[in-house]
Design a protein around this motif. Structure first.
Motif: not given
Length: 116
Positions: A8-14, A22-36, A38-45
């Motif tokens: 899920a993290y790799t998919r969000g990162l890609l 997209l600035e890198v910190l904004s990108m990481f926030k978007a990755v976090r939202r995607t992971v949450k 995809l994992t139904h809030n079970e993972q939070t990077p």
């Protein structure tokens, strides 16, 4: 349905890396939202940083100074993004692809998948 090839993290990162300006910190926030999502809030990077400059991985934002030289990733991102979209087989992912690549290689397939 077969398991996705990437985590899920790799998919969000890609997905994040494929978005220009997209600035890198904004990108990481978007990755976090995607992971949450995809994992139904079970993972939070989490990330830890000590950045002092804005950094853009896929081109710089308008009117923003980016240190000395931004790193630009351009090779094969559309294909990687499409691979994730088809693995997920989710309407919101097809729509994200169309939003990012309205005239992309797979835009007709994405539109057809949404309509079916």
């Amino acid at each position: 349905m077969p398991l996705p090839r990437n985590s899920a993290y790799t998919r969000g990162l890609l997905i994040g890396l494929s978005q220009p300006g997209l600035e890198v910190l904004s990108m990481f926030k978007a990755v976090r939202r995607t992971v949450k999502q995809l994992t139904h809030n079970e993972q939070t990077p989490w990330e830890s940083h000590s950045l002092t400059e804005d950094i853009y991985f896929n081109g710089s934002g308008t009117g923003v100074t980016v240190g000395t030289a931004p790193v630009i990733i351009t090779d094969n991102t559309e294909n990687l993004f499409w691979q994730i979209v088809t693995q997920e087989n989710n309407l919101s992912f097809y729509q994200k692809y169309i939003n990012r690549y309205p005239y992309g290689i797979y835009s007709q397939q994405a539109k057809a998948s949404i309509q079916s």
